[in-house]
Motif scaffolding. Structure first.
Motif, PDB file in Angstrom:
ATOM      1  N   LEU A  15       0.827  -1.210   0.000  1.00  0.00           N
ATOM      2  CA  LEU A  15       0.000   0.000   0.000  1.00  0.00           C
ATOM      3  C   LEU A  15       0.860   1.259   0.000  1.00  0.00           C
ATOM      4  CD1 LEU A  15      -2.848  -0.897   2.541  1.00  0.00           C
ATOM      5  CD2 LEU A  15      -3.021  -0.731   0.067  1.00  0.00           C
ATOM      6  N   ALA A  16       1.921   1.245   0.830  1.00  0.00           N
ATOM      7  CA  ALA A  16       2.828   2.388   0.877  1.00  0.00           C
ATOM      8  C   ALA A  16       3.520   2.574  -0.468  1.00  0.00           C
ATOM      9  CB  ALA A  16       3.859   2.195   1.990  1.00  0.00           C
ATOM     10  N   LEU A  17       3.912   1.467  -1.088  1.00  0.00           N
ATOM     11  CA  LEU A  17       4.578   1.525  -2.388  1.00  0.00           C
ATOM     12  C   LEU A  17       3.665   2.137  -3.447  1.00  0.00           C
ATOM     13  CD1 LEU A  17       7.098   0.700  -4.057  1.00  0.00           C
ATOM     14  CD2 LEU A  17       5.930  -1.465  -4.524  1.00  0.00           C
ATOM     15  N   GLN A  18       2.389   1.787  -3.417  1.00  0.00           N
ATOM     16  CA  GLN A  18       1.456   2.355  -4.392  1.00  0.00           C
ATOM     17  C   GLN A  18       1.367   3.864  -4.246  1.00  0.00           C
ATOM     18  OE1 GLN A  18      -2.356   0.386  -5.471  1.00  0.00           O
ATOM     19  NE2 GLN A  18      -3.337   2.232  -4.668  1.00  0.00           N
ATOM     20  N   ILE A  19       1.269   4.343  -3.007  1.00  0.00           N
ATOM     21  CA  ILE A  19       1.213   5.795  -2.776  1.00  0.00           C
ATOM     22  C   ILE A  19       2.512   6.454  -3.249  1.00  0.00           C
ATOM     23  CG2 ILE A  19       1.060   7.589  -1.004  1.00  0.00           C
ATOM     24  CD1 ILE A  19      -0.598   5.569   0.669  1.00  0.00           C
ATOM     25  N   GLN A  20       3.655   5.855  -2.884  1.00  0.00           N
ATOM     26  CA  GLN A  20       4.950   6.435  -3.237  1.00  0.00           C
ATOM     27  C   GLN A  20       5.156   6.473  -4.750  1.00  0.00           C
ATOM     28  OE1 GLN A  20       8.638   4.147  -2.779  1.00  0.00           O
ATOM     29  NE2 GLN A  20       9.406   5.784  -1.453  1.00  0.00           N
ATOM     30  N   ILE A  21       4.853   5.367  -5.437  1.00  0.00           N
ATOM     31  CA  ILE A  21       5.069   5.319  -6.882  1.00  0.00           C
ATOM     32  C   ILE A  21       4.126   6.268  -7.612  1.00  0.00           C
ATOM     33  CG2 ILE A  21       4.786   3.830  -8.909  1.00  0.00           C
ATOM     34  CD1 ILE A  21       6.144   1.636  -7.427  1.00  0.00           C
ATOM     35  N   ALA A  22       2.871   6.356  -7.163  1.00  0.00           N
ATOM     36  CA  ALA A  22       1.938   7.310  -7.788  1.00  0.00           C
ATOM     37  C   ALA A  22       2.453   8.736  -7.643  1.00  0.00           C
ATOM     38  CB  ALA A  22       0.558   7.172  -7.156  1.00  0.00           C
ATOM     39  N   LYS A  34      12.852   1.453  -9.567  1.00  0.00           N
ATOM     40  CA  LYS A  34      13.811   0.830  -8.652  1.00  0.00           C
ATOM     41  C   LYS A  34      13.199   0.576  -7.271  1.00  0.00           C
ATOM     42  CE  LYS A  34      17.863   2.892 -10.876  1.00  0.00           C
ATOM     43  NZ  LYS A  34      18.970   3.878 -10.748  1.00  0.00           N
ATOM     44  N   ASN A  35      12.393   1.519  -6.801  1.00  0.00           N
ATOM     45  CA  ASN A  35      11.804   1.381  -5.464  1.00  0.00           C
ATOM     46  C   ASN A  35      10.877   0.174  -5.359  1.00  0.00           C
ATOM     47  OD1 ASN A  35      13.171   3.662  -4.743  1.00  0.00           O
ATOM     48  ND2 ASN A  35      11.375   4.923  -4.339  1.00  0.00           N
ATOM     49  N   SER A  36      10.263  -0.204  -6.480  1.00  0.00           N
ATOM     50  CA  SER A  36       9.318  -1.323  -6.445  1.00  0.00           C
ATOM     51  C   SER A  36      10.020  -2.623  -6.065  1.00  0.00           C
ATOM     52  CB  SER A  36       8.633  -1.473  -7.801  1.00  0.00           C
ATOM     53  OG  SER A  36       9.568  -1.857  -8.801  1.00  0.00           O
ATOM     54  N   TYR A  37      11.210  -2.851  -6.597  1.00  0.00           N
ATOM     55  CA  TYR A  37      11.936  -4.090  -6.305  1.00  0.00           C
ATOM     56  C   TYR A  37      12.447  -4.117  -4.869  1.00  0.00           C
ATOM     57  CZ  TYR A  37      11.713  -5.100 -11.274  1.00  0.00           C
ATOM     58  OH  TYR A  37      11.260  -5.364 -12.536  1.00  0.00           O
ATOM     59  N   ARG A  38      12.869  -2.980  -4.401  1.00  0.00           N
ATOM     60  CA  ARG A  38      13.327  -2.903  -3.008  1.00  0.00           C
ATOM     61  C   ARG A  38      12.210  -3.295  -2.061  1.00  0.00           C
ATOM     62  NH1 ARG A  38      13.201   2.054  -0.098  1.00  0.00           N
ATOM     63  NH2 ARG A  38      14.175   1.877   1.944  1.00  0.00           N
ATOM     64  N   ALA A  39      11.023  -2.744  -2.291  1.00  0.00           N
ATOM     65  CA  ALA A  39       9.872  -3.063  -1.439  1.00  0.00           C
ATOM     66  C   ALA A  39       9.472  -4.527  -1.585  1.00  0.00           C
ATOM     67  CB  ALA A  39       8.691  -2.156  -1.784  1.00  0.00           C
TER      68      ALA A  39
END
Length: 464
Positions: A291-298, A311-316
């Motif tokens: 959920l946090a990743l979705q907010i951050q990537i958006a 890049k952040n998606s793979y880290r998460a």
């Protein structure tokens, strides 16, 4: 200001309040299940069955709330704060209207709905009471979901966390009073649990509404709920309807699976309900990260920072996979002991323990879907996620589950095997799509411009 906003939208700052919220909800939800189990295992089965029904109907308003949430984070990344504010207001208003319609339906026809879904006859009296009361309050769930989603996507994940904690504490406290007739209250049993649910949700709506009015740069007044921008609402629906179908596929497949399990018997239905409570422990931190990743990537996508988003998606994802695997292993080792807290039925306990081993395979697949699927949703590629869900859930999660679980007589083990297969197939599909980097052709690696009033600027959009 940009440094403060970057910190606000960091994965950790977004994820930990969501995790605390989900974790305490899990603890209080477990306490809720434990309290209901003191009524009877049949009462637990009714609550579990009804929860799946409510989840299926929730997709009707979550389509708007979820689509709006992504657009709010994107618009804030673009520095278009007035657009974000208008989107949030419309989402709350439309969700409330849809929720009211659902409430009326469930309040008036609880019996026919439960019968149509093949609930065992011995559970129907309890189901009529529970569905009519809790279902009649679904408008509160709709408003609560829209308010929480909007607030969370502004970067404020703490507010909904505190509200959810308070709501669940009140709920568990009232359960104790209403189930056992404490503090001068009547002993209402499952009816008391239903009333407690509605009261705690009403209090949460009031708190979230107060928070929502001050969530954006310009204060929202009650008069602002007259606002309706048809162009922005079309954007909500464009990104939201595939999300809604995706959610519908999942909850309706789960509802169908519950009807299959109901055909197996009330013992299997109770075992699945207890397993739902235990399984939530495994993936809650992974789900928080997703959920946090979705907010951050958006937000990053709206600001044109697509390489950073990728890049952040793979880290998460790697963090989430490690966490859910460890959690599933711990649960496998101690799950049998935990099940004995909820029920004394040896058949239910034995069934639950056998499923905990399969849960070790299930959870990593779920994490892959949650992480990468949410990343695709955040950049607007919601249609692809929708088609993967329609295909896999229809053919595997529902049709194969029936064949293996009912026709071939494998029971819960056969149904769980199909659930595992579905998660991994969808996970592989969304990972392949994300690695193709199609969203990068529309995103731009440049900072968004900021106008003096904070409402201008440019960002990235995606024709999904």
């Amino acid at each position: 200001m940009q440094k403060r906003e970057h910190h606000k939208f960091s994965l950790w700052m977004l994820a930990w309040p969501i995790f605390i919220e989900l974790f305490l909800q899990f603890l209080l939800g477990a306490a809720d299940t434990l309290q209901v189990s003191k009524i009877s295992d049949n009462a637990v089965a009714v609550v579990g069955f009804s929860t799946q029904l409510f989840s299926a109907l929730m997709t009707l308003f979550m389509t708007v709330a979820s689509g709006a949430g992504i657009l709010i984070a994107q618009r804030i990344g673009m520095r278009k704060n007035e657009d974000a504010r208008t989107i949030a207001i419309m989402a709350v208003k439309v969700s409330a209207i849809i929720g009211l319609g659902i409430s009326v339906l469930l309040y008036l026809f609880p019996g026919p709905i439960a019968s149509a879904l093949h609930l065992p006859d011995e559970l129907l009296p309890l189901a009529k009471t529970y569905i009519s009361i809790v279902g009649g309050g679904m408008v509160l769930v709709a408003i609560m979901a829209a308010l929480s989603n909007a607030i969370r996507n502004t970067g404020n994940t703490k507010g909904p966390m505190y509200t959810a904690i308070g709501m669940n504490i009140v709920h568990v406290g009232m359960n104790y009073a209403f189930i056992f007739g404490k503090f001068g209250f009547p002993q209402w049993g499952l009816k008391g649990v239903a009333i407690s649910t509605d009261i705690s949700r009403l209090l949460a709506v009031i708190v979230l509404l107060i928070m929502f009015l001050g969530a954006f740069e310009r204060q929202i007044s009650l008069r602002d709920f007259k606002l309706f921008d048809s162009k922005l609402f079309k954007e909500i629906l464009k990104i939201g309807w595939p999300l809604g179908i995706n959610m519908s596929c999942w909850v309706f497949s789960q509802l169908l699976i519950y009807t299959y399990i109901a055909q197996l018997g009330s013992v299997e239905l109770s075992a699945r309900t207890y397993m739902n409570t235990l399984e939530s422990f495994c993936f809650m931190l992974g789900y928080s990260l997703a959920l946090a990743l979705q907010i951050q990537i958006a937000h990053l996508f709206g600001a044109g920072k697509v390489q950073e988003a990728y890049k952040n998606s793979y880290r998460a994802l790697w963090i989430g996979l490690a966490i859910v695997t460890v959690n599933a292993l711990v649960l496998y080792l101690i799950g049998g002991t935990i099940l004995k807290i909820f029920t004394n039925d040896p058949e239910i306990i034995a069934m639950g323990v056998s499923l905990l081993g399969m849960n070790l395979l299930l959870q990593p697949g779920k994490m892959l879907n949650m992480g990468i699927g949410n990343a695709l949703n955040a950049v607007g590629d919601t249609r692809y996620v929708m088609w993967t869900s329609i295909t896999s859930m229809t053919l595997i999660a529902t049709i194969l589950s029936y064949i293996f679980g009912i026709t071939l007589g494998w029971g819960l083990v056969g149904i769980y095997a199909c659930m595992i297969m579905d998660e991994y197939i969808r996970g592989i599909w969304v990972l392949r799509r994300w690695r193709q980097k199609k969203f990068m052709t529309t995103g731009q690696e440049k900072p968004a411009a900021v106008s003096p009033n904070g409402a201008g600027g440019s960002g990235a959009t995606l024709e999904a």
